[in-house]
Design a protein around this motif. Structure first.
Motif, PDB file in Angstrom:
ATOM      1  N   GLU A 215      47.264  38.410  52.153  1.00 49.57           N
ATOM      2  CA  GLU A 215      46.017  38.116  51.442  1.00 49.57           C
ATOM      3  C   GLU A 215      46.297  37.657  50.012  1.00 49.57           C
ATOM      4  OE1 GLU A 215      41.700  37.955  51.565  1.00 49.57           O
ATOM      5  OE2 GLU A 215      43.362  37.874  53.006  1.00 49.57           O
ATOM      6  N   TYR A 216      47.288  38.270  49.369  1.00 45.87           N
ATOM      7  CA  TYR A 216      47.691  37.812  48.037  1.00 45.87           C
ATOM      8  C   TYR A 216      48.132  36.351  48.085  1.00 45.87           C
ATOM      9  CZ  TYR A 216      51.221  36.615  44.563  1.00 45.87           C
ATOM     10  OH  TYR A 216      51.973  35.938  43.632  1.00 45.87           O
ATOM     11  N   THR A 217      48.927  36.006  49.091  1.00 44.29           N
ATOM     12  CA  THR A 217      49.410  34.637  49.221  1.00 44.29           C
ATOM     13  C   THR A 217      48.249  33.663  49.363  1.00 44.29           C
ATOM     14  OG1 THR A 217      51.460  35.399  50.253  1.00 44.29           O
ATOM     15  CG2 THR A 217      50.863  33.089  50.598  1.00 44.29           C
ATOM     16  N   GLY A 218      47.289  34.016  50.220  1.00 45.72           N
ATOM     17  CA  GLY A 218      46.134  33.151  50.394  1.00 45.72           C
ATOM     18  C   GLY A 218      45.357  32.962  49.111  1.00 45.72           C
ATOM     19  N   VAL A 219      45.117  34.048  48.408  1.00 48.67           N
ATOM     20  CA  VAL A 219      44.354  33.987  47.162  1.00 48.67           C
ATOM     21  C   VAL A 219      45.114  33.204  46.096  1.00 48.67           C
ATOM     22  CG1 VAL A 219      43.534  35.402  45.245  1.00 48.67           C
ATOM     23  CG2 VAL A 219      42.979  36.046  47.588  1.00 48.67           C
ATOM     24  N   ARG A 220      46.414  33.438  46.007  1.00 48.33           N
ATOM     25  CA  ARG A 220      47.214  32.738  44.991  1.00 48.33           C
ATOM     26  C   ARG A 220      47.195  31.216  45.225  1.00 48.33           C
ATOM     27  NH1 ARG A 220      52.054  33.628  41.877  1.00 48.33           N
ATOM     28  NH2 ARG A 220      52.438  31.598  40.922  1.00 48.33           N
ATOM     29  N   ILE A 221      47.332  30.793  46.468  1.00 44.39           N
ATOM     30  CA  ILE A 221      47.286  29.365  46.777  1.00 44.39           C
ATOM     31  C   ILE A 221      45.886  28.809  46.502  1.00 44.39           C
ATOM     32  CG2 ILE A 221      47.478  27.657  48.622  1.00 44.39           C
ATOM     33  CD1 ILE A 221      50.169  28.739  47.736  1.00 44.39           C
ATOM     34  N   ALA A 222      44.849  29.555  46.883  1.00 49.03           N
ATOM     35  CA  ALA A 222      43.477  29.087  46.680  1.00 49.03           C
ATOM     36  C   ALA A 222      43.134  28.973  45.201  1.00 49.03           C
ATOM     37  CB  ALA A 222      42.497  30.020  47.383  1.00 49.03           C
ATOM     38  N   LEU A 223      43.616  29.893  44.386  1.00 48.41           N
ATOM     39  CA  LEU A 223      43.375  29.821  42.946  1.00 48.41           C
ATOM     40  C   LEU A 223      43.945  28.529  42.370  1.00 48.41           C
ATOM     41  CD1 LEU A 223      44.153  33.491  41.830  1.00 48.41           C
ATOM     42  CD2 LEU A 223      41.945  32.337  41.611  1.00 48.41           C
ATOM     43  N   ARG A 224      45.147  28.202  42.778  1.00 46.46           N
ATOM     44  CA  ARG A 224      45.780  26.996  42.252  1.00 46.46           C
ATOM     45  C   ARG A 224      45.075  25.733  42.737  1.00 46.46           C
ATOM     46  NH1 ARG A 224      51.068  25.974  44.974  1.00 46.46           N
ATOM     47  NH2 ARG A 224      49.596  24.992  46.409  1.00 46.46           N
ATOM     48  N   GLU A 225      44.679  25.713  44.011  1.00 40.03           N
ATOM     49  CA  GLU A 225      44.091  24.513  44.573  1.00 40.03           C
ATOM     50  C   GLU A 225      42.677  24.255  44.062  1.00 40.03           C
ATOM     51  OE1 GLU A 225      45.574  22.145  46.727  1.00 40.03           O
ATOM     52  OE2 GLU A 225      47.252  23.261  45.859  1.00 40.03           O
ATOM     53  N   THR A 226      41.928  25.302  43.802  1.00 39.64           N
ATOM     54  CA  THR A 226      40.532  25.132  43.404  1.00 39.64           C
ATOM     55  C   THR A 226      40.316  25.236  41.907  1.00 39.64           C
ATOM     56  OG1 THR A 226      40.027  27.492  43.640  1.00 39.64           O
ATOM     57  CG2 THR A 226      39.793  26.108  45.613  1.00 39.64           C
ATOM     58  N   GLY A 227      41.283  25.790  41.179  1.00 37.25           N
ATOM     59  CA  GLY A 227      41.095  25.998  39.748  1.00 37.25           C
ATOM     60  C   GLY A 227      40.161  27.142  39.418  1.00 37.25           C
ATOM     61  N   ALA A 228      39.856  27.994  40.401  1.00 39.35           N
ATOM     62  CA  ALA A 228      38.961  29.129  40.164  1.00 39.35           C
ATOM     63  C   ALA A 228      39.605  30.118  39.196  1.00 39.35           C
ATOM     64  CB  ALA A 228      38.638  29.823  41.485  1.00 39.35           C
ATOM     65  N   PRO A 229      38.821  30.815  38.397  1.00 39.73           N
ATOM     66  CA  PRO A 229      39.367  31.795  37.446  1.00 39.73           C
ATOM     67  C   PRO A 229      39.695  33.105  38.150  1.00 39.73           C
ATOM     68  CG  PRO A 229      36.995  31.749  37.277  1.00 39.73           C
ATOM     69  CD  PRO A 229      37.357  30.663  38.253  1.00 39.73           C
ATOM     70  N   LEU A 230      40.484  33.948  37.481  1.00 38.77           N
ATOM     71  CA  LEU A 230      40.833  35.255  38.039  1.00 38.77           C
ATOM     72  C   LEU A 230      39.601  36.123  38.248  1.00 38.77           C
ATOM     73  CD1 LEU A 230      44.093  36.307  36.136  1.00 38.77           C
ATOM     74  CD2 LEU A 230      43.859  35.487  38.488  1.00 38.77           C
ATOM     75  N   SER A 249      41.647  47.854  56.612  1.00 36.59           N
ATOM     76  CA  SER A 249      41.440  46.673  55.765  1.00 36.59           C
ATOM     77  C   SER A 249      41.914  46.862  54.331  1.00 36.59           C
ATOM     78  CB  SER A 249      39.950  46.298  55.761  1.00 36.59           C
ATOM     79  OG  SER A 249      39.156  47.356  55.263  1.00 36.59           O
ATOM     80  N   LEU A 250      42.580  47.977  54.036  1.00 37.06           N
ATOM     81  CA  LEU A 250      42.991  48.280  52.658  1.00 37.06           C
ATOM     82  C   LEU A 250      43.663  47.102  51.970  1.00 37.06           C
ATOM     83  CD1 LEU A 250      43.632  50.349  50.323  1.00 37.06           C
ATOM     84  CD2 LEU A 250      45.789  50.765  51.531  1.00 37.06           C
ATOM     85  N   GLY A 251      44.651  46.510  52.631  1.00 39.80           N
ATOM     86  CA  GLY A 251      45.428  45.455  51.997  1.00 39.80           C
ATOM     87  C   GLY A 251      44.640  44.233  51.614  1.00 39.80           C
ATOM     88  N   TYR A 252      43.539  43.960  52.317  1.00 36.78           N
ATOM     89  CA  TYR A 252      42.717  42.800  51.989  1.00 36.78           C
ATOM     90  C   TYR A 252      42.060  42.956  50.617  1.00 36.78           C
ATOM     91  CZ  TYR A 252      43.148  41.620  56.948  1.00 36.78           C
ATOM     92  OH  TYR A 252      43.637  41.306  58.197  1.00 36.78           O
TER      93      TYR A 252
END
Length: 434
Positions: A215-230, A249-252
């Protein structure tokens, strides 16, 4: 989540008549699937293996579970696919398990993602990257189990986790000293939870390594691709806190924010994931050493996160939970049941709804299950899966004289050819045999 079925189980599922192609393949709009495959191809090429040292690019297929219409990034090991521009379009075989997961197919590991896809671009890219991480996870030496965390359904387990989530969101929103202080609060609340539930640290670390890193990997890639803020991720943590259960679902919820905080405080953390967990690495980066008895300091800091209101909410939920557990025990433990046993049991389920019943197993309120005996579809009432995943039981059906398709309260069992109902191990129970 990853699934791998034996040939015999896949054959039984196919013979039972589930997961078969349908005319809906002609009506599925393939544009969304083609866009997602293309969109993720651009994202993974831009990463070029920078995040994990291994490229996220590779075989990925987006499929409609009803019709089995699919769009693949590479030519699948099946003649039913044809090239269409930069992707391949066709029908998945009837015996291929479908879920958001990674599977072995034709001697290669594929990421699989189900239609319909999220309309939100951030969420869509994150999902594609999440499942693609599962594809490379064994190569990284980070593949493991995804154990249930039953303590996270208990009153105090939930209370201290929800405080931790609030502190993690505050840490991500904050910068400088306030951000570090909130991150340390989160670690303190976790230490208190682990004090109350010995062994919980091992369970949580395993689940966060398996699903949290994805889930971290997905979020990290999505942040870069969309320019969304933290702040987008901090808001997602708040929404995650509203889930009905955290046992699977803890890890999500914790994985993305722990990883992003580690990106802030120690960029070398990913190289140590084989030996340590996310929270352990964050504690190391912040030089946080939990007190020998975290009870009093944790209680003192809890007031900064609306602890009184949270405690009242968890007290009320606990009353309702105990009533629900009593109903499940009556229906699925002490009452007459149909028991389906199989060494290899395939499962498709919602990880946000599971209900632990301690040593009796885990209730899946809904889900689809398959084995050599056929398929079981549960839409209401629940099914009890044993802790070793070798059996599933449902409340006894009213009609036990039916043929190959048996209907119970909220469930349907479709038996494979040659299988039938027979007396179970207890008086009044039923089982299947052939």
């Amino acid at each position: 989540m990853q699934q791998r079925l034996s040939r015999s189980i896949r054959r039984a599922i196919m013979m039972a008549g589930i997961l078969t192609p349908s005319a809906r393949a002609q009506t599925v709009d393939s544009a969304a699937a083609r866009l997602a495959v293309s969109e993720f191809g651009t994202a993974c090429r831009r990463d070029h293996g920078a995040l994990w040292g291994v490229s996220l690019c590779g075989p990925i297929v987006v499929a409609d579970p009803a019709s089995r219409f699919a769009v693949a990034s590479q030519l699948p090991p099946d003649s039913a696919f044809r090239r269409q521009g930069t992707v391949f379009v066709g029908q998945l075989p009837a015996d291929m398990p479908l879920a958001n997961t990674s599977v072995e197919w034709g001697g290669r590991r594929w990421a699989t993602v189900l239609l319909p896809l999220p309309a939100d671009r951030f969420t869509r890219i994150a999902l594609m990257a999440h499942e693609s991480f599962h594809r490379i996870q064994p190569t990284l030496g980070l593949w493991g189990t995804d154990p249930l965390n039953p303590h996270l359904d208990e009153r105090d387990g939930r209370y201290w986790l929800r405080l931790e989530l609030r502190a993690l969101a505050a840490a991500l929103w904050g910068t400088g000293a306030p951000g570090r202080a909130a991150a340390r609060d989160a670690l303190l609340f976790r230490a208190r939870r682990h004090q109350l539930y010995p062994g919980a640290d091992t369970l949580e670390t395993a689940l966060e390594r398996q699903e949290g890193l994805a889930e971290y990997t997905g979020v990290r890639i999505a942040l870069r691709e969309t320019g969304a803020p933290l702040s987008r991720v901090a808001d997602d943590v708040q929404r995650f806190e509203g889930r009905t259960t955290y046992v699977r679902s803890l890890g999500y919820g914790t994985g993305p924010v722990l990883g992003l905080l580690l990106d802030r405080y120690d960029t070398g953390w990913r190289g140590r994931m084989k030996q340590h967990g996310l929270a352990t690495e964050l504690a190391r980066a912040l030089r946080f050493v939990p007190p020998s008895d975290p009870a009093e300091p944790a209680a003192a800091r809890a007031g900064s996160y609306e602890a009184a209101r949270l405690a009242a909410a968890e007290d009320a939920r606990e009353v309702s939970r105990q009533s629900r557990l009593s109903e499940f025990r009556s229906q699925l433990v002490t009452g007459p049941v149909l028991v389906l046993e199989q060494p290899r049991l395939s499962r498709s389920f919602n990880p946000n709804t599971l209900v632990p019943l301690r040593s009796n197993g885990t209730v899946y309120p809904t889900g689809a299950f398959g084995a050599e005996w056929g398929s079981l579809d549960v839409t209401a009432g629940g099914a009890l899966v044993a802790g070793d995943f070798r059996s599933v039981r449902v409340a006894l059906p009213a009609d036990t004289t039916a043929g190959s398709t048996i209907h119970g309260s909220g469930w349907t069992l479709t038996l494979a050819p040659g299988w039938h109902l027979r007396p179970g191990g207890r008086a009044g129970d039923l089982a299947v045999g052939h």
